[in-house]
Design a protein around this motif. Structure first.
Motif, mmCIF file in Angstrom:
data_model
loop_
_atom_site.group_PDB
_atom_site.id
_atom_site.type_symbol
_atom_site.label_atom_id
_atom_site.label_comp_id
_atom_site.label_asym_id
_atom_site.label_seq_id
_atom_site.Cartn_x
_atom_site.Cartn_y
_atom_site.Cartn_z
ATOM 1 N N ILE A 1 11.195 0.148 3.098
ATOM 2 C CA ILE A 1 10.030 0.893 3.454
ATOM 3 C C ILE A 1 9.050 0.114 3.893
ATOM 4 C CG2 ILE A 1 8.634 2.397 1.907
ATOM 5 C CD1 ILE A 1 11.700 3.127 1.854
ATOM 6 N N GLY A 2 8.332 0.726 5.028
ATOM 7 C CA GLY A 2 7.209 -0.071 5.632
ATOM 8 C C GLY A 2 6.095 0.292 4.802
ATOM 9 N N LYS A 3 4.915 -0.262 5.431
ATOM 10 C CA LYS A 3 3.459 -0.151 4.749
ATOM 11 C C LYS A 3 2.750 1.118 4.765
ATOM 12 C CE LYS A 3 2.450 -5.125 6.029
ATOM 13 N NZ LYS A 3 1.667 -5.929 6.847
ATOM 14 N N GLY A 4 2.290 1.597 3.606
ATOM 15 C CA GLY A 4 1.576 2.792 3.545
ATOM 16 C C GLY A 4 2.237 4.035 3.604
ATOM 17 N N PRO B 1 -0.831 8.870 4.604
ATOM 18 C CA PRO B 1 -0.224 9.290 3.531
ATOM 19 C C PRO B 1 -0.258 8.844 2.279
ATOM 20 C CG PRO B 1 1.632 8.691 4.774
ATOM 21 C CD PRO B 1 0.312 8.457 5.285
ATOM 22 N N ALA B 2 0.116 7.529 1.965
ATOM 23 C CA ALA B 2 -0.129 7.011 0.583
ATOM 24 C C ALA B 2 -1.265 6.790 0.016
ATOM 25 C CB ALA B 2 0.616 5.494 0.698
ATOM 26 N N GLN B 3 -2.286 6.741 0.731
ATOM 27 C CA GLN B 3 -3.733 6.796 0.446
ATOM 28 C C GLN B 3 -4.324 8.103 0.129
ATOM 29 O OE1 GLN B 3 -2.785 4.737 3.159
ATOM 30 N NE2 GLN B 3 -2.876 3.024 1.211
ATOM 31 N N THR B 4 -4.154 9.316 0.896
ATOM 32 C CA THR B 4 -4.514 10.460 0.706
ATOM 33 C C THR B 4 -3.748 11.214 -0.373
ATOM 34 O OG1 THR B 4 -3.065 11.444 2.594
ATOM 35 C CG2 THR B 4 -5.290 10.834 3.090
ATOM 36 N N ASP C 1 0.682 -1.330 -0.116
ATOM 37 C CA ASP C 1 -0.100 -0.083 -0.072
ATOM 38 C C ASP C 1 0.863 1.109 0.154
ATOM 39 O OD1 ASP C 1 -2.332 -1.482 0.402
ATOM 40 O OD2 ASP C 1 -1.944 -1.847 2.212
ATOM 41 N N CYS C 2 2.253 1.093 -0.635
ATOM 42 C CA CYS C 2 2.888 2.401 -0.680
ATOM 43 C C CYS C 2 2.515 3.187 -1.955
ATOM 44 C CB CYS C 2 4.325 2.136 -0.557
ATOM 45 S SG CYS C 2 4.936 1.338 0.883
#
Length: 270
Positions: free
Chosen positions: A200-203, A256-259, A177-178
């Motif tokens: 790099i972590g999730k999202g 942040p990755a979604q918005t 989900d990045c």
């Protein structure tokens, strides 16, 4: 009844893609043959992906038939690749305001196409077919301007937005989900060998031109501002900016990755 992805629950990706392809073919007859051969002539997303990527990746070095056989065999053997493609298309649809539906990323968005090429190359790499994996990496770099080492590990639901100039090194890891924008680099810091690239972590949102260098960790749902150079670990849900990057906000739950919110908090200048 006709498939209609705009009524009720979202349609499965393949149903929606076919619905949009039929509508586009009716609206633009000039492209109807292309839409038919790329999507409507196939009965599954697996078959359509194999065909469409083959048309992109074929070259004088490797014939259409050879590429198609490799891709079809890989998708048939590793069904998780189709699931990942569905999640990647959905990510683009949800996060990119320029995206009108599933059709655009599948046919035209080089970030999506480069990512699917990487996914095939990654499976070839893990099967010991390194030369062939490098061939597909090279073709993706030539065609899409995206250079992802086939040994890198990338989760699902990932969006490479615009994608030009994205570079991801051999030992890099990108979580589910990045969102990565054009010009992002996940690189090393020198000539060292071994585990040398970012995790790099999730999202996580990596904004335009962000450079993340070395074997460092970016925590879940962190945000790296445009043009930043990150050389140290970043805590989860924090925003970093600058050269070298420093924490300017957080922790906060902003997804942040979604918005796709790439603004920097006002506190930075205080």
């Amino acid at each position: 009844m006709p498939e209609n992805p705009d009524i009720g629950a979202p349609a499965p990706a393949w149903n929606r893609l076919r619905f949009e392809a039929r509508a586009a073919a009716a609206d633009e007859p000039t492209l109807s043959s292309y839409l038919n051969s790329a999507i409507l002539a196939h009965s599954t997303l697996c078959q359509a992906l194999s065909f469409h990527l083959t048309e992109k990746l074929k070259s004088p070095v490797m014939s259409t038939q050879q590429v198609r056989h490799i891709l079809s065999d890989t998708y048939d053997t590793h069904r998780s690749l189709v699931t990942a493609a569905e999640a990647d298309m959905q990510a683009v649809l949800e996060r990119d305001p320029a995206c009108r539906g599933m059709l655009q990323p599948f046919l035209y968005f080089k970030g999506f196409l480069a990512l699917q090429t990487y996914r095939v190359a990654n499976h070839l790499w893990r099967e010991g077919r390194e030369t062939l994996a490098f061939h597909f990496q090279s073709r993706a770099s030539e065609l899409f301007g995206v250079d992802i080492h086939p040994a890198a590990r990338i989760g699902t639901g990932v969006m490479l937005d615009h994608a030009s100039g994205i570079t991801i090194g051999e030992t890099a890891i990108v979580g589910d989900d990045c969102s990565l924008l054009h010009g992002v680099t996940l690189g090393g810091t020198g000539k060292e060998v071994g585990d040398r690239h970012p995790k790099i972590g999730k999202g996580v949102l990596l904004s335009v031109g962000a450079k993340v260098l070395g074997n460092i960790h970016i925590g879940d749902e962190a945000k790296v501002a445009a043009g930043s150079v990150v050389l140290k670990d970043v805590p989860a849900k924090c925003t970093v900016a600058g050269v070298p990057a420093r924490i300017v906000s957080g922790p906060s739950c902003c997804h942040p990755a979604q918005t796709m919110d790439q603004t920097i908090p006002d506190e930075m200048g205080k």
